[in-house]
Design an enzyme around this catalytic site. Structure first.
Site, PDB file in Angstrom:
ATOM      1  N   SER A 158       0.796  -1.231   0.000  1.00 18.29           N
ATOM      2  CA  SER A 158       0.000   0.000   0.000  1.00 18.29           C
ATOM      3  C   SER A 158       0.828   1.281   0.000  1.00 18.29           C
ATOM      4  O   SER A 158       0.256   2.374  -0.040  1.00 18.29           O
ATOM      5  CB  SER A 158      -0.954   0.007   1.195  1.00 18.29           C
ATOM      6  OG  SER A 158      -2.014  -0.900   0.984  1.00 18.29           O
ATOM      7  N   LYS A 185       0.011   3.700  -2.643  1.00 13.76           N
ATOM      8  CA  LYS A 185      -1.108   4.633  -2.507  1.00 13.76           C
ATOM      9  C   LYS A 185      -0.622   6.074  -2.360  1.00 13.76           C
ATOM     10  O   LYS A 185      -1.395   7.011  -2.611  1.00 13.76           O
ATOM     11  CB  LYS A 185      -1.981   4.249  -1.311  1.00 13.76           C
ATOM     12  CG  LYS A 185      -2.814   2.985  -1.536  1.00 13.76           C
ATOM     13  CD  LYS A 185      -3.693   2.684  -0.341  1.00 13.76           C
ATOM     14  CE  LYS A 185      -4.655   1.532  -0.644  1.00 13.76           C
ATOM     15  NZ  LYS A 185      -4.397   0.345   0.142  1.00 13.76           N
ATOM     16  N   SER A 213      -5.799   3.125   4.660  1.00 12.53           N
ATOM     17  CA  SER A 213      -5.361   2.278   3.543  1.00 12.53           C
ATOM     18  C   SER A 213      -6.540   1.629   2.834  1.00 12.53           C
ATOM     19  O   SER A 213      -6.519   0.437   2.510  1.00 12.53           O
ATOM     20  CB  SER A 213      -4.383   1.201   4.038  1.00 12.53           C
ATOM     21  OG  SER A 213      -3.502   0.811   3.008  1.00 12.53           O
TER      22      SER A 213
END
Length: 353
Positions: free
Chosen positions: A53, A56, A109
């Protein structure tokens, strides 16, 4: 190698007197100065790993550059198709500003937030193209985003050096810096309307389950969103970062903190939770970084010069696609192996049979 000759290799590179904390288990890590770009110390800085993640941060940058933060999006069932893994709790009929969605993306997340944002930027594939183009423009040429949310996908990769570049660039945006430095934020429920408003974290009501409106509509109430970056709560001077995990990537982490006016960031890839959690390992590296005045390299923003310097080479190796005139000419000393030596390889294979 990008960043300086000292960053070539897989071992630890650090100034004299820098002691690597024994509890740091990440296969790759980097400590860098957010303001000057100096690389304080690193291990395997250009090794390619799954980012999980942490990617991101790249999606959030593209979203904040593309969409108006105040734009309100009404989410549909189609927006959430394929949402799996860590979810912030977006639902059909809910109304969320782009700012709220980015908060869900970075603080919790939320893979659902990633899909909603991507589909408002033209679709998942278009968003991936924009993410990879932005990374290449920064000089993060070993980064390839295969999914918008960080779930493992074919070719998904990044490096500690690249993610340091990406995070430094993201932190130059006040909206991004403000979100990753927020501990608590109200988040709307769904569907929009009575009972679905985002609560004030300072005076949030006790957690309740779904309620029913007078017209019979079942409402999932708004709630308080807590940042899952534990460095914010436990490390003096911490002001941002991002967590990540998948089975392939294992634990990944970005953390940033300030001490005596100096702002450092640390990236960890391919890590474990023992003998210390990722944020605790990051804290140990930050302590070591703040105790060090020297550097071993520098983050260089911008695409490297020369042919093949972008990300197009990541999906092909020596047997990659044919494109240039040199590659199409079998007599050329350049180009794919199959083009240059295909006939001889065929004869050899026949002889072996």
């Amino acid at each position: 190698p990008a960043g300086g000759d000292a960053l070539d290799g897989c071992d630890v590179v650090a100034p004299d007197g820098f002691d690597v904390p024994r509890d740091v288990t990440a296969s790759s890590w980097m400590i860098s100065d957010l303001d000057t770009g100096e690389v304080v110390a690193a291990r395997d800085p250009h090794g390619r790993y799954r980012p999980a993640s942490l990617i991101k941060t790249l999606l959030a940058t593209v979203a904040l550059d593309t969409l108006d933060a105040d734009r309100v999006i009404e989410v549909t069932d189609e927006d959430l198709v394929g949402a799996e893994g860590s979810l912030v709790g977006i639902g059909p009929g809910g109304q969320y500003s782009v700012d709220r969605l980015v908060r869900g993306l970075l603080m919790s997340s939320g893979n659902d937030a990633a899909l909603v944002l991507a589909r408002r930027m033209g679709g998942v594939e278009e968003t991936l193209e924009a993410m990879n183009a932005h990374a290449a423009g920064l000089g993060a040429v070993s980064t390839h985003a295969a999914t918008v949310n960080g779930l493992d996908g074919p070719g998904m990769m990044s490096t500690a050096y690249d993610l340091s570049l990406i995070f430094r660039d993201a932190m130059s945006r006040p909206e991004f810096a403000g979100i990753v430095g927020t501990e608590m934020s109200g988040f709307p429920g769904y569907p929009a309307g009575e009972g679905a408003d985002a609560p004030d974290p300072a005076s949030a009501p006790a957690l309740t389950g779904p309620t029913t409106r007078g017209d019979g509509t079942v409402v999932n109430p708004g709630f308080v969103l807590a940042n899952d970056n534990q460095l914010l709560y436990n490390y003096p001077g911490a002001f941002g970062g991002k967590t990540g995990f998948t089975d392939d990537a294992r634990h990944t982490f970005i953390g940033a903190a300030e001490r005596d006016g100096r702002r450092l960031a640390v990236v960890l890839l391919d890590g474990t939770r023992v003998p210390a959690s990722p944020w605790e390992q990051a804290a140990l590296l930050l302590d070591a970084g703040f105790d060090t005045d020297d550097s071993v390299g520098r983050l260089v923003t911008g695409p490297p010069a020369g042919p093949g310097a972008g990300t197009e080479h990541l999906a092909s190796g020596p047997l990659g696609s044919v494109g240039t005139a040199a590659q199409l000419d079998p007599s050329s000393t350049r180009g794919p192996v199959l083009v240059r030596y295909g006939p001889w390889l065929a004869v050899g294979a026949a002889g072996l049979v």
